[in-house]
Scaffold this motif. Structure first.
Motif, PDB file in Angstrom:
ATOM      1  N   ALA A   1      -8.786   4.231   1.171  1.00 52.50           N
ATOM      2  CA  ALA A   1      -7.358   3.885   2.657  1.00 52.50           C
ATOM      3  C   ALA A   1      -6.418   4.258   2.775  1.00 52.50           C
ATOM      4  N   SER A   2      -5.928   5.582   2.507  1.00 52.24           N
ATOM      5  CA  SER A   2      -6.117   6.804   2.846  1.00 52.24           C
ATOM      6  C   SER A   2      -6.615   7.434   3.616  1.00 52.24           C
ATOM      7  N   ALA A   3      -7.785   7.466   3.382  1.00 50.32           N
ATOM      8  CA  ALA A   3      -9.273   8.195   4.313  1.00 50.32           C
ATOM      9  C   ALA A   3      -9.585   7.765   5.226  1.00 50.32           C
ATOM     10  N   THR A   4      -9.211   6.699   5.761  1.00 48.23           N
ATOM     11  CA  THR A   4      -8.932   6.002   6.792  1.00 48.23           C
ATOM     12  C   THR A   4      -8.150   6.784   7.638  1.00 48.23           C
ATOM     13  N   ASP A   5      -8.438   6.383   8.927  1.00 46.77           N
ATOM     14  CA  ASP A   5      -7.972   7.321  10.279  1.00 46.77           C
ATOM     15  C   ASP A   5      -6.869   6.102  10.436  1.00 46.77           C
ATOM     16  N   TYR A   6      -6.460   5.424  10.571  1.00 48.04           N
ATOM     17  CA  TYR A   6      -5.619   4.280  11.087  1.00 48.04           C
ATOM     18  C   TYR A   6      -5.764   3.030  10.004  1.00 48.04           C
ATOM     19  N   CYS A   7      -4.777   2.693   9.803  1.00 49.59           N
ATOM     20  CA  CYS A   7      -4.482   2.108   8.758  1.00 49.59           C
ATOM     21  C   CYS A   7      -3.903   0.389   9.079  1.00 49.59           C
ATOM     22  N   MET A   8      -4.196  -0.503   9.020  1.00 47.48           N
ATOM     23  CA  MET A   8      -3.095  -1.797   9.263  1.00 47.48           C
ATOM     24  C   MET A   8      -3.492  -2.941   7.599  1.00 47.48           C
ATOM     25  N   ALA A   9      -2.360  -3.361   7.023  1.00 46.06           N
ATOM     26  CA  ALA A   9      -2.370  -3.987   6.018  1.00 46.06           C
ATOM     27  C   ALA A   9      -1.959  -5.373   6.480  1.00 46.06           C
ATOM     28  N   SER A  10      -1.890  -6.560   5.122  1.00 40.82           N
ATOM     29  CA  SER A  10      -1.164  -7.607   4.907  1.00 40.82           C
ATOM     30  C   SER A  10      -0.042  -7.259   4.574  1.00 40.82           C
ATOM     31  N   LYS A  11       0.822  -8.340   3.938  1.00 46.41           N
ATOM     32  CA  LYS A  11       2.615  -7.921   3.453  1.00 46.41           C
ATOM     33  C   LYS A  11       1.712  -8.067   1.965  1.00 46.41           C
TER      34      LYS A  11
ATOM     35  N   ARG B   1       3.913   1.713   4.364  1.00 48.93           N
ATOM     36  CA  ARG B   1       3.676   1.565   5.701  1.00 48.93           C
ATOM     37  C   ARG B   1       4.952   2.594   6.309  1.00 48.93           C
ATOM     38  N   ALA B   2       6.304   2.533   5.364  1.00 50.65           N
ATOM     39  CA  ALA B   2       7.197   3.637   5.498  1.00 50.65           C
ATOM     40  C   ALA B   2       6.757   5.268   4.967  1.00 50.65           C
ATOM     41  N   LYS B   3       5.890   4.848   4.600  1.00 51.55           N
ATOM     42  CA  LYS B   3       5.182   6.272   4.022  1.00 51.55           C
ATOM     43  C   LYS B   3       4.439   7.017   4.718  1.00 51.55           C
ATOM     44  N   GLY B   4       3.715   6.201   5.345  1.00 53.62           N
ATOM     45  CA  GLY B   4       2.943   6.659   6.629  1.00 53.62           C
ATOM     46  C   GLY B   4       2.093   6.024   6.531  1.00 53.62           C
ATOM     47  N   LEU B   5       1.123   5.624   5.122  1.00 50.16           N
ATOM     48  CA  LEU B   5       0.038   5.120   5.281  1.00 50.16           C
ATOM     49  C   LEU B   5      -1.184   3.936   5.809  1.00 50.16           C
ATOM     50  N   TYR B   6       0.158   3.017   6.054  1.00 52.03           N
ATOM     51  CA  TYR B   6       0.096   1.662   6.556  1.00 52.03           C
ATOM     52  C   TYR B   6       0.472   1.816   7.996  1.00 52.03           C
ATOM     53  N   ALA B   7       0.029   1.849   9.090  1.00 53.47           N
ATOM     54  CA  ALA B   7       0.601   1.709  10.587  1.00 53.47           C
ATOM     55  C   ALA B   7       1.660   0.452  11.034  1.00 53.47           C
ATOM     56  N   GLN B   8       0.481  -1.017  10.295  1.00 51.07           N
ATOM     57  CA  GLN B   8       0.757  -2.173  10.450  1.00 51.07           C
ATOM     58  C   GLN B   8       0.798  -2.761   9.179  1.00 51.07           C
TER      59      GLN B   8
END
Length: 250
Positions: free
Chosen positions: A116-126, A174-181
């Motif tokens: 997940a961290s190696a993606t360029d832009y990561c979106m996730a569910s709760k 998300r707050a740490k920067g892994l997830y964009a949304q």
């Protein structure tokens, strides 16, 4: 039961790459190799403008390394080869000239956090909480560590690597920067990922390729670095502590 697989679907400039394993999307060596190759192929395909990386199933994005394979490792070379599988996937993602959008629908552990961290832009569910559990079994997130640190920072990576028994929720990630949304449901996540990918397809591919190069500046030594880390993990998996711990998990 759906068999393990890595499959790719290409439509309207979007390559959707899905990996799956019935054991909570854990990643054995053959799936890791196919995933790295598929990402590389998509990067070289002129019909592909952007890549979506996802896993099958509803609940778990990726459970990390295959416990079955970890338990069967009996020499350092076999261990090195196994952990190199994660290094190869991360390096394939790093070198891919196309933006890779991560779609994380559920919990992710260990090597999955690295992917997940190696993606360029990561979106996730709760539901997409994360855990680096490697220290708990006597190893450590050595191979995935550089990718995780690049997204979470040294403080964030250190926190979850040392606190190896705790799941950190999606909002923390998300707050740490892994997830964009972060989205309320998988359905909302899928709609957002698709719309985002379609929008990226309207951009200049050359500009996106140059942006990706710049964004990954400073990681040019990762072929060697992650190979060295795989050696460390390959040795530690043979330790008495790890062998006994894996037996208990089994």
């Amino acid at each position: 039961m759906t068999p393990p697989h890595v499959k790719q679907h290409i439509a309207n400039g979007i390559s959707t790459i899905e990996f799956f394993h019935p054991a909570h999307n854990s990643l054995p060596g053959d799936i890791l190799a196919k995933l790295a190759n598929t990402i590389t192929e998509a990067g070289e395909n002129k019909d592909v403008k952007v890549i979506i990386l996802k896993s099958g199933g509803d609940r778990t994005f990726c459970a990390g390394a295959s416990f079955k394979e970890l338990i069967s490792i009996n020499d350092a070379e076999t261990g090195r080869v196994f952990f190199s599988g994660f290094a190869n996937v991360i390096n394939a993602m790093r070198k891919c000239p196309k933006f890779i959008i991560g779609r994380v629908q559920g919990k992710t552990v260990g090597g999955g956090v690295g992917v997940a961290s190696a993606t360029d832009y990561c979106m996730a569910s709760k539901f997409a909480s994360i855990k680096l559990s490697e220290l708990n079994i006597g190893i450590g997130p050595f191979v995935v560590g550089p990718a995780v640190e690049r997204k979470l920072g040294l403080t964030g990576m250190s926190q979850i690597a040392i606190d190896a028994n705790t799941f950190y929720d999606a909002e923390w990630a998300r707050a740490k920067g892994l997830y964009a949304q972060v989205y309320e449901s998988t359905e909302e996540l899928d709609e957002a990922v698709q719309a985002f990918a379609e929008n990226l397809c309207t951009y200049n591919p050359e500009a996106m390729r140059e942006m990706k190069k710049i964004m990954w500046t400073g990681t040019e030594n990762w072929d060697e670095l992650l190979a060295e880390r795989a050696v460390i993990s390959g040795k530690l998996v043979l330790s008495e502590f790890t062998k006994e711990t894996l037996k208990r998990f089994k």
